[in-house]
Write a protein that holds these residues in place. Structure first.
Motif, PDB file in Angstrom:
ATOM      1  N   ALA A 222       7.507  63.094  56.401  1.00 28.11           N
ATOM      2  CA  ALA A 222       8.044  62.586  55.131  1.00 28.11           C
ATOM      3  C   ALA A 222       7.604  63.480  53.984  1.00 28.11           C
ATOM      4  O   ALA A 222       8.387  63.772  53.064  1.00 28.11           O
ATOM      5  CB  ALA A 222       7.584  61.147  54.910  1.00 28.11           C
ATOM      6  N   GLU A 223       6.346  63.937  54.028  1.00 26.03           N
ATOM      7  CA  GLU A 223       5.869  64.835  52.977  1.00 26.03           C
ATOM      8  C   GLU A 223       6.529  66.205  53.082  1.00 26.03           C
ATOM      9  O   GLU A 223       6.906  66.796  52.072  1.00 26.03           O
ATOM     10  CB  GLU A 223       4.353  64.972  53.044  1.00 26.03           C
ATOM     11  CG  GLU A 223       3.789  65.811  51.913  1.00 26.03           C
ATOM     12  CD  GLU A 223       2.330  65.513  51.626  1.00 26.03           C
ATOM     13  OE1 GLU A 223       1.561  66.466  51.450  1.00 26.03           O
ATOM     14  OE2 GLU A 223       1.969  64.327  51.551  1.00 26.03           O
ATOM     15  N   ALA A 224       6.679  66.718  54.305  1.00 26.67           N
ATOM     16  CA  ALA A 224       7.326  68.019  54.487  1.00 26.67           C
ATOM     17  C   ALA A 224       8.777  67.980  54.018  1.00 26.67           C
ATOM     18  O   ALA A 224       9.307  68.994  53.534  1.00 26.67           O
ATOM     19  CB  ALA A 224       7.251  68.446  55.953  1.00 26.67           C
ATOM     20  N   LEU A 225       9.428  66.827  54.152  1.00 20.73           N
ATOM     21  CA  LEU A 225      10.809  66.669  53.673  1.00 20.73           C
ATOM     22  C   LEU A 225      10.880  66.504  52.158  1.00 20.73           C
ATOM     23  O   LEU A 225      11.972  66.477  51.595  1.00 20.73           O
ATOM     24  CB  LEU A 225      11.461  65.452  54.342  1.00 20.73           C
ATOM     25  CG  LEU A 225      11.790  65.574  55.829  1.00 20.73           C
ATOM     26  CD1 LEU A 225      12.225  64.231  56.388  1.00 20.73           C
ATOM     27  CD2 LEU A 225      12.876  66.632  56.066  1.00 20.73           C
ATOM     28  N   GLY A 226       9.724  66.379  51.517  1.00 16.39           N
ATOM     29  CA  GLY A 226       9.704  66.233  50.064  1.00 16.39           C
ATOM     30  C   GLY A 226       9.734  64.811  49.579  1.00 16.39           C
ATOM     31  O   GLY A 226       9.868  64.563  48.381  1.00 16.39           O
ATOM     32  N   MET A 227       9.556  63.835  50.490  1.00 16.88           N
ATOM     33  CA  MET A 227       9.764  62.433  50.129  1.00 16.88           C
ATOM     34  C   MET A 227       8.491  61.689  49.743  1.00 16.88           C
ATOM     35  O   MET A 227       8.535  60.487  49.489  1.00 16.88           O
ATOM     36  CB  MET A 227      10.477  61.713  51.277  1.00 16.88           C
ATOM     37  CG  MET A 227      11.948  62.081  51.400  1.00 16.88           C
ATOM     38  SD  MET A 227      12.911  61.697  49.911  1.00 16.88           S
ATOM     39  CE  MET A 227      12.703  59.921  49.821  1.00 16.88           C
ATOM     40  N   THR A 228       7.349  62.361  49.712  1.00 16.01           N
ATOM     41  CA  THR A 228       6.130  61.744  49.192  1.00 16.01           C
ATOM     42  C   THR A 228       5.613  62.577  48.028  1.00 16.01           C
ATOM     43  O   THR A 228       5.996  63.736  47.857  1.00 16.01           O
ATOM     44  CB  THR A 228       5.012  61.672  50.257  1.00 16.01           C
ATOM     45  OG1 THR A 228       4.450  62.979  50.435  1.00 16.01           O
ATOM     46  CG2 THR A 228       5.526  61.163  51.587  1.00 16.01           C
ATOM     47  N   ILE A 229       4.732  61.980  47.247  1.00 18.28           N
ATOM     48  CA  ILE A 229       3.978  62.791  46.303  1.00 18.28           C
ATOM     49  C   ILE A 229       3.136  63.770  47.120  1.00 18.28           C
ATOM     50  O   ILE A 229       2.413  63.350  48.028  1.00 18.28           O
ATOM     51  CB  ILE A 229       3.078  61.916  45.410  1.00 18.28           C
ATOM     52  CG1 ILE A 229       3.945  61.037  44.508  1.00 18.28           C
ATOM     53  CG2 ILE A 229       2.133  62.763  44.583  1.00 18.28           C
ATOM     54  CD1 ILE A 229       3.149  60.068  43.654  1.00 18.28           C
ATOM     55  N   ALA A 245      -2.602  56.550  45.191  1.00 18.85           N
ATOM     56  CA  ALA A 245      -1.295  57.165  45.443  1.00 18.85           C
ATOM     57  C   ALA A 245      -0.178  56.138  45.376  1.00 18.85           C
ATOM     58  O   ALA A 245       0.942  56.439  44.915  1.00 18.85           O
ATOM     59  CB  ALA A 245      -1.303  57.848  46.806  1.00 18.85           C
ATOM     60  N   ALA A 246      -0.453  54.916  45.829  1.00 12.43           N
ATOM     61  CA  ALA A 246       0.556  53.856  45.753  1.00 12.43           C
ATOM     62  C   ALA A 246       0.899  53.548  44.301  1.00 12.43           C
ATOM     63  O   ALA A 246       2.076  53.380  43.943  1.00 12.43           O
ATOM     64  CB  ALA A 246       0.043  52.607  46.466  1.00 12.43           C
ATOM     65  N   HIS A 247      -0.118  53.465  43.460  1.00  9.45           N
ATOM     66  CA  HIS A 247       0.101  53.245  42.028  1.00  9.45           C
ATOM     67  C   HIS A 247       0.958  54.367  41.434  1.00  9.45           C
ATOM     68  O   HIS A 247       1.943  54.116  40.729  1.00  9.45           O
ATOM     69  CB  HIS A 247      -1.247  53.168  41.317  1.00  9.45           C
ATOM     70  CG  HIS A 247      -1.160  52.845  39.861  1.00  9.45           C
ATOM     71  ND1 HIS A 247      -1.490  51.615  39.348  1.00  9.45           N
ATOM     72  CD2 HIS A 247      -0.770  53.597  38.788  1.00  9.45           C
ATOM     73  CE1 HIS A 247      -1.303  51.608  38.049  1.00  9.45           C
ATOM     74  NE2 HIS A 247      -0.884  52.804  37.676  1.00  9.45           N
ATOM     75  N   ALA A 248       0.601  55.602  41.745  1.00  7.01           N
ATOM     76  CA  ALA A 248       1.355  56.752  41.229  1.00  7.01           C
ATOM     77  C   ALA A 248       2.784  56.753  41.746  1.00  7.01           C
ATOM     78  O   ALA A 248       3.722  57.138  41.028  1.00  7.01           O
ATOM     79  CB  ALA A 248       0.647  58.051  41.615  1.00  7.01           C
ATOM     80  N   SER A 249       2.985  56.315  42.986  1.00  6.43           N
ATOM     81  CA  SER A 249       4.333  56.282  43.558  1.00  6.43           C
ATOM     82  C   SER A 249       5.186  55.219  42.879  1.00  6.43           C
ATOM     83  O   SER A 249       6.403  55.396  42.708  1.00  6.43           O
ATOM     84  CB  SER A 249       4.263  56.037  45.066  1.00  6.43           C
ATOM     85  OG  SER A 249       3.580  57.096  45.723  1.00  6.43           O
ATOM     86  N   ALA A 353      13.295  74.253  48.939  1.00  6.66           N
ATOM     87  CA  ALA A 353      13.257  72.842  49.342  1.00  6.66           C
ATOM     88  C   ALA A 353      12.534  72.015  48.291  1.00  6.66           C
ATOM     89  O   ALA A 353      11.420  72.331  47.880  1.00  6.66           O
ATOM     90  CB  ALA A 353      12.578  72.715  50.698  1.00  6.66           C
ATOM     91  N   ASN A 354      13.150  70.928  47.888  1.00  5.19           N
ATOM     92  CA  ASN A 354      12.695  70.140  46.744  1.00  5.19           C
ATOM     93  C   ASN A 354      11.726  69.035  47.175  1.00  5.19           C
ATOM     94  O   ASN A 354      11.520  68.786  48.367  1.00  5.19           O
ATOM     95  CB  ASN A 354      13.912  69.524  46.048  1.00  5.19           C
ATOM     96  CG  ASN A 354      13.644  69.137  44.610  1.00  5.19           C
ATOM     97  OD1 ASN A 354      12.571  69.397  44.071  1.00  5.19           O
ATOM     98  ND2 ASN A 354      14.618  68.510  43.973  1.00  5.19           N
ATOM     99  N   THR A 355      11.126  68.359  46.200  1.00  3.88           N
ATOM    100  CA  THR A 355      10.318  67.158  46.422  1.00  3.88           C
ATOM    101  C   THR A 355      10.758  66.078  45.448  1.00  3.88           C
ATOM    102  O   THR A 355      11.520  66.335  44.509  1.00  3.88           O
ATOM    103  CB  THR A 355       8.813  67.432  46.199  1.00  3.88           C
ATOM    104  OG1 THR A 355       8.590  67.677  44.803  1.00  3.88           O
ATOM    105  CG2 THR A 355       8.324  68.605  47.026  1.00  3.88           C
ATOM    106  N   VAL A 356      10.233  64.882  45.646  1.00  7.04           N
ATOM    107  CA  VAL A 356      10.559  63.777  44.751  1.00  7.04           C
ATOM    108  C   VAL A 356      10.075  64.028  43.328  1.00  7.04           C
ATOM    109  O   VAL A 356      10.554  63.383  42.387  1.00  7.04           O
ATOM    110  CB  VAL A 356       9.957  62.452  45.265  1.00  7.04           C
ATOM    111  CG1 VAL A 356      10.739  61.923  46.446  1.00  7.04           C
ATOM    112  CG2 VAL A 356       8.480  62.613  45.610  1.00  7.04           C
ATOM    113  N   LEU A 357       9.160  64.955  43.140  1.00  3.41           N
ATOM    114  CA  LEU A 357       8.701  65.286  41.793  1.00  3.41           C
ATOM    115  C   LEU A 357       9.640  66.254  41.084  1.00  3.41           C
ATOM    116  O   LEU A 357       9.403  66.616  39.929  1.00  3.41           O
ATOM    117  CB  LEU A 357       7.288  65.869  41.840  1.00  3.41           C
ATOM    118  CG  LEU A 357       6.185  64.912  42.284  1.00  3.41           C
ATOM    119  CD1 LEU A 357       4.826  65.584  42.196  1.00  3.41           C
ATOM    120  CD2 LEU A 357       6.195  63.643  41.448  1.00  3.41           C
ATOM    121  N   GLY A 358      10.702  66.679  41.766  1.00  2.57           N
ATOM    122  CA  GLY A 358      11.659  67.582  41.144  1.00  2.57           C
ATOM    123  C   GLY A 358      11.220  69.026  41.161  1.00  2.57           C
ATOM    124  O   GLY A 358      11.853  69.865  40.518  1.00  2.57           O
TER     125      GLY A 358
END
Length: 589
Positions: A222-229, A245-249, A353-358
């Motif tokens: 999930a992180e390698a796909l960019g879907m986690t912080i 991390a949950a709070h930040a998410s 390759a992007n992440t959720v942080l843009g």
């Protein structure tokens, strides 16, 4: 791993009504329907909760029957705090949860159902973005598959691994230790009573399996796909940094909703390139192949088995974790974490390759210290030079089969032996302990009828126990071949996911007979049944095999058997491939 997580660059927002929020299709405006939607949702929620603030679903797979996910309700509370702080409105959305150790006949039978239910609930409700809470093997794949089909903004919070387990004072991972020690019991070298006492030492805390099994692998995928912080995946479940991390998410999910940065803008073909590189470097589970193919299918991304071999085949193994090594997930986190591993292979990653942080994943790499080089090897001194998942072809697997070389015995990667055939897992259990079984160390154990259609659900049974008479001789590995899967915590020279499976028309696997010679040649990616085409043409599948194929006349199993695709494309249902978006086409009242 640093003590803090990267923060989204939160833009100022005046919290006035935002008509672009999807949820305003439920709550916005005047009239009977918006009134009903607001009224039934109040229950102590302030008036301004409906003024256009992003509505954030916490897709929560917590369940007492999914022990690895039991702590996710606590994680959800920290997500909620982050959502409120950022100006959003959190809503807990319990979704189907699959406990790998409990669900019968196999959790994989319901992965697609869980994904379908998650998809429909995200689409049907007034939701602007989602935080996906998963841990146990099938929960993160199902969450990603379902959310990808709706294509809402989303971020994953992996539940994290449990603390290290121990046996006789040495590290012993859950899953891997079970496979090892249960074989010692069968060999007569470990008393059964001592094995029974292992459970409390093996599972010491909340969290999922602490080996590089499927749960750990899919969190990192999930992180390698960019879907986690970046930097969150692999945080141990009891570590307070997971709650941070949950709070930040939760905060990030609000920003994702406002930016309308959807999953399809994060996960691209380049993202899968990075996931395959990472899968090889960590020595990840073969189950990731099936799950990544299914996630790609939901997004309409052309990902094939060949991509795993082409991209990851020559990638070195850098992580010394069970079942391919010695350590456990807590040690990986202590040694520098997932980003320290990716630092070693940054040049192999796709920079776009992007992440959720843009921001690109590679922008978070560089400067991550490896604190323990026995756990994380440097690139110039890898544990293995080439450790990616190997894809095999040949007349026995014309549509492909996979093997994990890092978990196999090197001397068996090139091997020819005579087949000992089992037509179901029940057939296997009935005969494997028979002292008169005509088997020796060079034999090839063939277990079939365990594919998606045949079982049904493609269970984790391919890492079959060895015959006791060989265990007593000191044999600890043999070549095994199956159309089923094996646990990511397992090890051995096991060829998996043979396609087409034995239950498919024209399958050569279904024609193998006792005594046939089978040739395995991993370096040259070959898997051959050494029987002439003319002989195979004259054969028919054995009655005992066909009689054991799954039969269903109702419910989910019938739907599954009729529509499930092969392992080589992800074992998803044919009518679920492709993203259908978040639009709701009918009014509710």
């Amino acid at each position: 791993m640093t003590s803090s997580v990267p923060r989204a660059k939160m833009k100022a927002h005046d919290n006035k009504e935002d008509a672009t929020m999807r949820s305003q299709g439920w709550y916005g405006g005047e009239g009977r329907d918006p009134f009903i939607h607001r009224a039934w949702m109040r229950r102590g929620v302030p008036d301004h909760a409906f003024d256009g603030r992003p509505q954030i679903a916490i897709a929560n797979t917590a369940s007492d029957l999914t022990p690895c996910n039991m702590h996710l309700n606590e994680v959800a509370e920290y997500v909620k705090q982050g959502v409120w702080e950022a100006g959003g409105v959190p809503v807990n959305l319990p979704v189907v949860s699959l406990g790998e150790t409990l669900v019968k006949p196999t959790a994989m039978l319901w992965r697609n159902m869980a994904a379908m239910s998650i998809e429909e609930m995200l689409r049907a409700n007034p939701i602007d973005a989602a935080v996906l809470l998963g841990g146990c093997d099938k929960t993160i794949p199902a969450l990603l598959m379902g959310a990808a089909s709706v294509d809402l903004p989303a971020v994953v919070v992996p539940g994290g691994p449990m603390l290290n387990g121990y046996f006789r004072g040495e590290r012993s991972g859950c899953g891997t230790g079970v496979w090892q020690l249960s074989e010692e019991v069968r060999a007569g070298t470990l008393p059964a009573e001592e094995f029974e006492r292992f459970d409390k030492q093996m599972v010491r805390s909340k969290g999922h399996c602490n080996t590089m099994g499927t749960a750990s692998t899919m969190g990192l995928m999930a992180e390698a796909l960019g879907m986690t912080i970046p930097g969150v995946a692999g945080t141990p479940a009891p570590d307070s940094r997971l709650l941070e991390a949950a709070h930040a998410s939760g905060r990030l999910a609000v920003e994702l909703a406002r930016e309308q940065r959807t999953i399809s803008q994060v996960i691209t073909k380049e993202s899968f390139h990075n996931a395959i590189i990472a899968l090889a470097a960590i020595g990840g589970s073969t189950n990731a192949v099936v799950h990544l193919l299914a996630i790609a299918g939901r997004l309409g991304i052309d990902l094939t088995l060949e991509d795993f071999d082409r991209i990851g085949g020559a990638v070195p193994l850098l992580v010394n974790l069970q079942p391919s090594g010695s350590y456990l997930m807590e040690d990986l986190f202590r040694a520098g974490g997932f980003l320290a591993v990716l630092d070693q292979v940054t040049d192999l990653l796709d920079p776009d390759a992007n992440t959720v942080l843009g921001q690109p994943l590679t922008s978070f790499l560089g400067g991550h210290t490896v604190w323990d080089r026995d756990v994380i090897s440097l690139r110039e001194n890898p544990l293995q030079d080439e450790a990616g998942i190997a894809v095999l072809r040949g007349n026995l697997a014309p549509r492909g089969a996979v093997i994990k070389p890092s978990a196999a015995s090197p001397e068996l990667l090139t091997h020819t032996g005579r087949a000992i055939v089992f037509d179901s897992i029940e057939d296997f259990h009935a005969r494997i302990d028979d002292p008169d079984l005509d088997v020796d160390a060079s034999s090839v154990l063939v277990l079939r009828g365990c594919g998606p259609k045949g079982y049904p659900g493609m269970p984790e049974v391919a890492n079959t126990p060895l015959p006791p008479k060989l265990l007593r001789e000191g044999v600890r590995d043999m070549v095994r071949i199956s159309d089923g899967r094996m646990s990511g915590t397992a090890y051995g020279t096991v060829v998996l996911h043979v396609a087409p499976e034995a239950a498919s028309p024209g399958s050569v696997l279904g024609l193998v007979q006792d005594g046939d010679l089978i040739s395995l040649d991993v370096p040259n990616r070959k898997l051959e049944l050494l029987v002439s085409a003319e002989e195979l043409e004259a054969r028919k599948p054995a009655y005992r095999l066909v009689s054991e194929f799954a039969k269903a006349d109702r419910g989910w199993q019938q739907l599954y058997i009729e529509h499930v695709q092969g392992a080589d494309t992800g074992a998803d249902l044919d009518f679920l491939v492709g993203s259908s978006g978040s639009e709701v086409t009918r009014e509710s009242h």
